[in-house]
Design an enzyme around this catalytic site. Structure first.
Site, PDB file in Angstrom:
ATOM      1  CG  LEU A 231       9.548 -16.665  -3.608  1.00  0.00           C
ATOM      2  CD1 LEU A 231       9.824 -16.629  -2.093  1.00  0.00           C
ATOM      3  CD2 LEU A 231       9.694 -15.244  -4.166  1.00  0.00           C
TER       4      LEU A 231
ATOM      5  CG  ASP B  83      -2.090   0.958   1.090  1.00  0.00           C
ATOM      6  OD1 ASP B  83      -2.414   1.344  -0.053  1.00  0.00           O
ATOM      7  OD2 ASP B  83      -2.671   1.330   2.125  1.00  0.00           O
TER       8      ASP B  83
ATOM      9  CG  HIS C 252      -0.694   1.940  -9.282  1.00  0.00           C
ATOM     10  ND1 HIS C 252      -0.836   1.612  -7.953  1.00  0.00           N
ATOM     11  CD2 HIS C 252      -1.796   2.665  -9.609  1.00  0.00           C
ATOM     12  CE1 HIS C 252      -1.983   2.111  -7.495  1.00  0.00           C
ATOM     13  NE2 HIS C 252      -2.572   2.763  -8.485  1.00  0.00           N
TER      14      HIS C 252
END
Ligand code: IPE
Ligand code: IPE
Ligand code: MG
Length: 243
Positions: free
Chosen positions: A129, A18, A35
């Site tokens: 991962l 955020d 973004h």
């Protein structure tokens, strides 16, 4: 990375990424620039996570509620996902990252749905991962889709059957949640899976998160005592006899 931290690294880290909009606003830039910078940050955090010994990274990229944003921003975010899939998947594949995109894909364009499925299929064997990019995800959506599927199949709803039908059934529950951007709330992220997750909030805006803040979150996690309803004395094997 020192080995002591690696040894106690959380297996599964979840992140509410955020603060992109505020980061851009502070720089008099459009929100979409924030973004874009957020996507750059994700690339770094994937690297830091692998270095630290984290095995699963789950990030909140677009919530069920983010459709309520201005159309331009929503379209920009869809475009950014499409671009990221084009540009990032081969490097992630080379780095051994297994990709998943939990969320309601039925609302996304056909071409996005095809690209998401292709990226998952391409990386399914990777082991370094597991990266879950939650897109059009909401914790409430997840619970409803799981309950609905179980009902359709006539399967009894138990904690176990529900857990196994949720969108993150391929990984254990998150050990640590990091939320950047200063807000201290869950915003309909993994509401079932975070029943016992340790929470860490930082004021750092996501695009500006630095490595030392990320590692501080991991260190804070390592210093927590997770009791899962028990008492301290039950947790150390030498103390059990005395309880
Ligand atoms: C998080 O950053 C990214 C998404 C929700 C898509 P925000 O866009 O919410 O950034 P702020 O909270 O407005 O700063
Ligand atoms: C949560 O951030 C969703 C994502 C990071 C994708 P929001 O910015 O949408 O959360 P609220 O609206 O402040 O709770
Ligand atoms: Mg926000």
């Amino acid at each position: 990375m020192n080995s002591a931290l690696t040894a106690s690294a959380p297996h599964h880290v979840a992140i509410v990424m955020d603060g992109n909009g505020r980061w851009a606003k502070q720089r008099l830039m459009p929100r979409l620039a924030g973004h874009r910078q957020g996507l750059e940050k994700l690339r770094e955090v994937v690297r830091w996570s692998i270095e630290a010994g984290v095995k699963v990274l789950t990030v909140f990229a677009f919530s069920s509620e983010n459709w309520r944003r201005p159309t331009d921003e929503v379209n920009g975010l869809m475009g950014l996902l499409a671009k990221a899939l084009d540009r990032e998947v081969s490097a992630l594949h080379e780095a051994g990252v297994q990709l998943h995109f939990p969320g309601d894909r039925s609302a996304l364009s056909d071409s996005l749905q095809v690209s998401l499925a292709a990226a998952e299929a391409q990386t399914v064997q990777n082991q370094s991962l597991v990266l879950n990019v939650c897109f059009n995800y909401g914790g409430r959506w997840d619970l409803v889709q799981a309950a609905r599927r179980l009902a359709e199949q006539g399967i009894e709803i138990t904690e176990s059957s529900l857990s196994h039908t949720l969108a993150l059934s391929h990984v254990p529950d998150p050990d640590l949640l990091i939320r950047t951007g200063g807000e201290q709330r869950i915003s309909n992220f993994l509401i079932w899976q975070m029943a016992y997750t340790e929470l860490y909030f930082t004021d750092a805006l996501w695009p500006a998160l630095d490595k030392s803040t990320f590692l501080t979150a991991l260190q804070a996690y390592a210093a927590r005592e997770r009791r899962f309803g028990q008492i301290s004395e039950q947790l150390s094997p030498t103390a059990v006899a005395a309880v």
